[in-house]
Design a protein around this motif. Structure first.
Motif, short mmCIF file in Angstrom:
data_model
loop_
_atom_site.label_atom_id
_atom_site.label_comp_id
_atom_site.label_asym_id
_atom_site.label_seq_id
_atom_site.Cartn_x
_atom_site.Cartn_y
_atom_site.Cartn_z
N VAL A 209 61.40 120.46 -29.55
CA VAL A 209 61.76 120.16 -30.94
C VAL A 209 63.22 120.49 -31.26
N ASN A 210 63.76 121.57 -30.68
CA ASN A 210 65.11 122.03 -31.03
C ASN A 210 66.18 120.94 -30.91
N PRO A 211 66.31 120.27 -29.75
CA PRO A 211 67.36 119.25 -29.65
C PRO A 211 67.12 118.06 -30.57
N ILE A 212 65.85 117.77 -30.86
CA ILE A 212 65.55 116.67 -31.77
C ILE A 212 65.99 117.02 -33.19
N ILE A 213 65.68 118.25 -33.61
CA ILE A 213 66.06 118.69 -34.96
C ILE A 213 67.57 118.65 -35.13
N ASN B 177 44.43 127.51 -24.90
CA ASN B 177 45.56 127.22 -24.02
C ASN B 177 46.74 126.66 -24.80
N ALA B 178 46.44 125.78 -25.76
CA ALA B 178 47.51 125.18 -26.56
C ALA B 178 48.24 126.24 -27.39
N LEU B 179 47.48 127.15 -27.99
CA LEU B 179 48.09 128.20 -28.80
C LEU B 179 48.91 129.16 -27.94
N ALA B 180 48.38 129.47 -26.75
CA ALA B 180 49.06 130.43 -25.87
C ALA B 180 50.37 129.88 -25.33
N ALA B 181 50.41 128.56 -25.07
CA ALA B 181 51.61 127.96 -24.45
C ALA B 181 52.53 127.30 -25.46
N GLU B 182 52.22 127.38 -26.74
CA GLU B 182 53.01 126.65 -27.74
C GLU B 182 54.47 127.07 -27.75
N PHE B 183 54.75 128.38 -27.57
CA PHE B 183 56.14 128.84 -27.62
C PHE B 183 56.95 128.37 -26.43
N LEU B 184 56.28 127.90 -25.36
CA LEU B 184 56.98 127.36 -24.19
C LEU B 184 57.09 125.84 -24.24
N VAL B 185 56.34 125.22 -25.13
CA VAL B 185 56.29 123.75 -25.20
C VAL B 185 57.03 123.21 -26.42
N VAL B 186 56.72 123.75 -27.59
CA VAL B 186 57.23 123.17 -28.83
C VAL B 186 58.72 123.41 -29.06
N PRO B 187 59.22 124.68 -29.04
CA PRO B 187 60.66 124.88 -29.31
C PRO B 187 61.60 124.12 -28.37
N PRO B 188 61.39 124.15 -27.03
CA PRO B 188 62.31 123.39 -26.17
C PRO B 188 62.28 121.88 -26.44
N THR C 7 61.18 116.61 -22.54
CA THR C 7 61.90 117.84 -22.86
C THR C 7 63.19 117.94 -22.08
N ILE C 8 63.14 117.64 -20.78
CA ILE C 8 64.34 117.66 -19.96
C ILE C 8 65.35 116.64 -20.45
N SER C 9 64.88 115.45 -20.80
CA SER C 9 65.77 114.36 -21.20
C SER C 9 66.53 114.68 -22.48
N VAL C 10 65.81 115.12 -23.52
CA VAL C 10 66.47 115.34 -24.81
C VAL C 10 67.43 116.53 -24.75
N ASN C 11 67.06 117.57 -23.99
CA ASN C 11 67.95 118.72 -23.88
C ASN C 11 69.20 118.39 -23.07
N LEU C 12 69.03 117.69 -21.96
CA LEU C 12 70.18 117.30 -21.15
C LEU C 12 71.08 116.33 -21.91
N MET C 13 70.48 115.42 -22.68
CA MET C 13 71.28 114.48 -23.46
C MET C 13 72.19 115.22 -24.44
N LEU C 14 71.64 116.21 -25.12
CA LEU C 14 72.45 116.96 -26.08
C LEU C 14 73.52 117.80 -25.37
N ILE C 15 73.15 118.44 -24.27
CA ILE C 15 74.12 119.27 -23.54
C ILE C 15 75.26 118.43 -23.00
N VAL C 16 74.94 117.29 -22.38
CA VAL C 16 75.98 116.42 -21.82
C VAL C 16 76.86 115.85 -22.92
#
Length: 324
Positions: free
Chosen positions: A281-285, A268-279, A35-44
Motif C-alpha cells: 500500500v505504501n508506494p501506491i499511497i 493467518n491473514a491477521l498474523a501476516a498483514e503487517f508483512l503484506v499490506v504496508p509494503p 509488491t516488487i513492481s510498485v516499490n521498484l517503480m517508485l524507487i527507480v
C-alpha cells in the motif's frame, strides 16, 4: 532437550489450507510480484529524476526498500510451503527469518519517525529547511535508522538464541520471536524485559510523531500554503503510519490471544498483514497522493496536451474544408 542447531521447526499454519493451495499460491505470487513492481517503480523513478532528489523522497525510497525486505522475508518461504507437503524450517533459517522480519518492523517505525521530523521542519520552519535538512543530515538520519534498527534486532535475536528449546511446533505460517521463546525450557525473564524496553522505545517514537503532527496541524492552520503542503505530504504519511500500526496490532493480538484451530485462514491473514499490506500500500499511497511522483510515473495521465494557436487554426481550416 536437544542441541538447538539440530532442531527443525514444523510450521502448522497451513494445515487447514491444503485443499486450496493452488488458489493461495496464485494469489500470493501475484501479490508478491505486484509488491516488487510498485516499490521498484517508485524507487527507480526517484533515483532517475533529479527533481525528486529531496529529503522526503529519499526517505520514501528507504521506506519502499525496507518494505521489499519485509515482503521478501515472508513470501518466498510461503510460496515454497504452499507447493510442499511438509512445512518445516531449520533453526538457523527460523532465526534468519525472525531477524529480517523484526528488522523490517523496527526500521519501518524509525523511518516513519524520521519522515515526521522532516515534515515538521518543512512546514514549521520552512525558511530553515534547506539549512537543517542538508545531504549530510539526510545521510546521517538514514544511517541512524538502519543502525538503530539492526541494534534492536541483534539484541533480541541474541537473547532468543541463548535459550534451550524443548519443542519444535510453531502454529504459524512463518517464524516469530514470541513463538520460539514460548518453546524455551528455561527462564525467559530477560526476553520479557527486553520486550518491554522495545515497547517503551516505540511508544516513545509514536509520541514523537504525535507531537510533531500537533505542531504541523497548528502550523497548517496559519496559512493556505502550509495547509496545502500538509495535505500533499503529511496525509500519506499519516495513512502509512495508521496502516502499519493497525497491521502490527493484528499480529500482536494474534500472537498473544490467538492460536485456536478454528478460522485458520483468518488467523493467518491477521498474523501476516503487517508483512503484506504496508509494503503493497505504501508506494501506491505516495504515488497517487504526491503530485511530483505521480507526474513522473504517469506523465500522459497527469499532463493535459497543450493546444497552440497553430493547432486551433489548423482545426478550423479542417472544419471549413469538411463543410464545403
Amino acid at each position: 532437550m536437544e542441541n538447538n542447531s539440530e532442531i527443525v521447526f514444523v510450521l502448522h499454519g497451513l494445515n487447514n489450507s491444503l485443499t486450496n493451495r493452488q488458489v493461495y499460491f496464485a494469489f500470493a505470487l501475484m501479490s508478491y510480484l505486484f509488491t516488487i513492481s510498485v516499490n521498484l517503480m517508485l524507487i527507480v523513478t526517484v533515483c532517475l529524476e533529479k527533481t525528486l532528489h529531496e529529503p522526503i523522497y529519499i526517505f520514501l525510497c528507504n521506506l519502499c526498500f525496507n518494505g521489499l525486505c519485509g515482503a521478501s522475508s515472508f513470501y518466498p518461504k510461503l510460496l515454497h510451503d504452499l507447493l510442499a507437503d511438509c512445512h518445516v524450517i531449520s533453526y538457523s533459517g527460523c532465526l534468519s527469518q525472525i531477524f529480517v522480519v523484526y528488522n523490517y518492523v523496527f526500521c519501518e517505525f524509525t523511518t516513519l519517525t524520521v519522515m515526521a521530523y522532516d515534515r515538521y521542519v518543512a512546514i514549521c520552519k520552512p525558511l530553515q529547511y534547506r539549512a537543517l535538512m542538508t545531504a549530510q543530515k539526510v545521510a546521517q538520519l538514514l544511517l541512524l535508522t538502519w543502525c538503530f534498527s539492526l541494534l534492536e534486532t541483534v539484541v533480541g535475536i541474541t537473547l532468543t538464541a541463548r535459550l534451550p528449546l524443548c519443542g519444535h511446533n510453531i502454529h504459524k505460517i512463518f517464524c516469530t520471536n514470541w513463538d520460539v521463546v514460548k518453546l524455551s525450557c528455561s527462564d525467559t525473564i530477560l526476553n520479557n524485559i527486553y520486550g518491554l524496553v522495545l515497547v517503551f522505545s516505540h511508544i516513545l517514537q509514536t509520541g514523537l510523531i504525535v507531537v510533531s503532527y500537533a505542531h504541523l496541524v497548528r502550523a497548517s492552520l496559519r496559512s493556505q500554503s502550509s495547509r496545502r503542503k500538509f495535505v500533499q505530504t503529511c496525509l500519506p504519511h499519516l495513512i502509512t503510519l495508521l496502516v502499519f500500526t493497525t497491521s502490527l496490532l493484528f499480529d500482536v493480538m494474534y500472537s498473544r490471544y490467538g492460536g485456536g484451530s478454528s478460522l485458520q485462514a483468518l488467523q493467518n491473514a491477521l498474523a501476516a498483514e503487517f508483512l503484506v499490506v504496508p509494503p503493497l500500500v505504501n508506494p501506491i499511497i505516495y504515488g497517487i497522493k504526491l503530485q511530483q511522483i505521480r507526474s513522473k510515473i504517469f506523465p500522459n495521465f497527469t499532463h493535459k496536451p497543450e493546444i497552440t494557436v497553430t493547432d486551433m487554426t489548423t482545426r478550423k481550416n479542417m472544419d471549413l474544408t469538411q463543410t464545403h
